[in-house]
Design a protein around this motif. Sequence first.
Motif, short mmCIF file in Angstrom:
data_model
loop_
_atom_site.label_atom_id
_atom_site.label_comp_id
_atom_site.label_asym_id
_atom_site.label_seq_id
_atom_site.Cartn_x
_atom_site.Cartn_y
_atom_site.Cartn_z
N UNK A 87 0.76 -1.19 0.03
CA UNK A 87 0.00 0.13 -0.04
C UNK A 87 1.16 1.21 -0.04
N UNK A 88 0.81 2.25 -0.88
CA UNK A 88 1.34 3.31 -1.08
C UNK A 88 1.20 4.38 0.23
N UNK A 89 0.11 4.15 0.86
CA UNK A 89 -0.22 4.87 1.78
C UNK A 89 0.61 4.62 3.18
N UNK A 90 1.10 3.45 3.14
CA UNK A 90 1.93 2.90 4.25
C UNK A 90 3.41 3.49 4.31
N UNK A 91 3.81 4.24 3.50
CA UNK A 91 5.22 4.46 3.27
C UNK A 91 5.35 6.01 3.62
N UNK A 92 6.19 6.46 4.27
CA UNK A 92 6.38 7.84 4.49
C UNK A 92 7.43 8.84 3.71
N UNK A 93 8.20 7.95 3.06
CA UNK A 93 8.85 8.85 2.14
C UNK A 93 9.15 8.32 1.03
N UNK A 94 9.43 9.41 -0.12
CA UNK A 94 9.49 8.79 -1.53
C UNK A 94 10.60 9.48 -2.28
N UNK A 95 11.30 8.69 -3.41
CA UNK A 95 12.08 9.50 -3.90
C UNK A 95 11.37 10.27 -5.12
N UNK A 96 12.21 10.66 -6.09
CA UNK A 96 11.77 11.57 -7.14
C UNK A 96 11.23 10.62 -8.31
N UNK A 97 11.73 9.31 -8.48
CA UNK A 97 11.38 8.51 -9.40
C UNK A 97 12.44 8.47 -10.69
N UNK A 98 12.52 7.47 -11.17
CA UNK A 98 13.61 7.24 -12.41
C UNK A 98 12.79 6.46 -13.51
N UNK A 99 13.02 6.96 -14.69
CA UNK A 99 12.41 6.39 -15.76
C UNK A 99 13.02 4.97 -16.35
N UNK A 100 12.13 4.02 -16.48
CA UNK A 100 12.77 2.82 -17.18
C UNK A 100 11.91 2.61 -18.34
N UNK A 101 12.53 2.75 -19.52
CA UNK A 101 11.63 2.06 -20.73
C UNK A 101 12.60 1.11 -21.48
N UNK A 102 11.60 -0.10 -21.64
CA UNK A 102 12.04 -1.02 -22.35
C UNK A 102 11.23 -1.23 -23.70
N UNK A 103 12.10 -1.47 -24.61
CA UNK A 103 11.45 -1.23 -26.06
C UNK A 103 11.71 -2.74 -26.45
N UNK A 104 10.54 -3.13 -27.37
CA UNK A 104 10.23 -4.16 -27.86
C UNK A 104 11.13 -4.59 -29.11
#
Length: 124
Positions: free
Chosen positions: A107-124
């Motif tokens: 559950x996302x609501x159970x976490x107190x801290x978050x990073x800014x995110x990093x993009x992962x792109x997988x091409x076919x």
Amino acid sequence: QAQLVESGGGLVQAGESQSLSCSTSGSASNDYTMAWFRQLPGKEREFVVAISYRLGATLYSNSVRGRFTISRDDAKNTVYLQMNSLKPDDTAVYYCAARQFGLRSRDTGDYDSWGQGTQVTVSS
């Protein structure tokens, strides 16, 4: 609260591997249960995997079990996500999350801290 910074995203081809890192600061990392979530534009953030504080017990989503591996190095205040056999469906922004002294949770609501995110792109 911990401050989290992800790194390691980018573009890969299907079937290849990629590793993400999440560095923590501000508090003792071994007090935090850590997790990775991912999100596509317009969709809810999706649980990927979590690792508990101290004992390092893991919890995986069905979609990544057997392909992804989470690990932690508390001496380096870093959590890692090794992603193998990547699929186009794994394409998303990946977020690191922390929960102090908490159990593993999907559950996302159970976490107190978050990073800014990093993009992962997988091409076919």
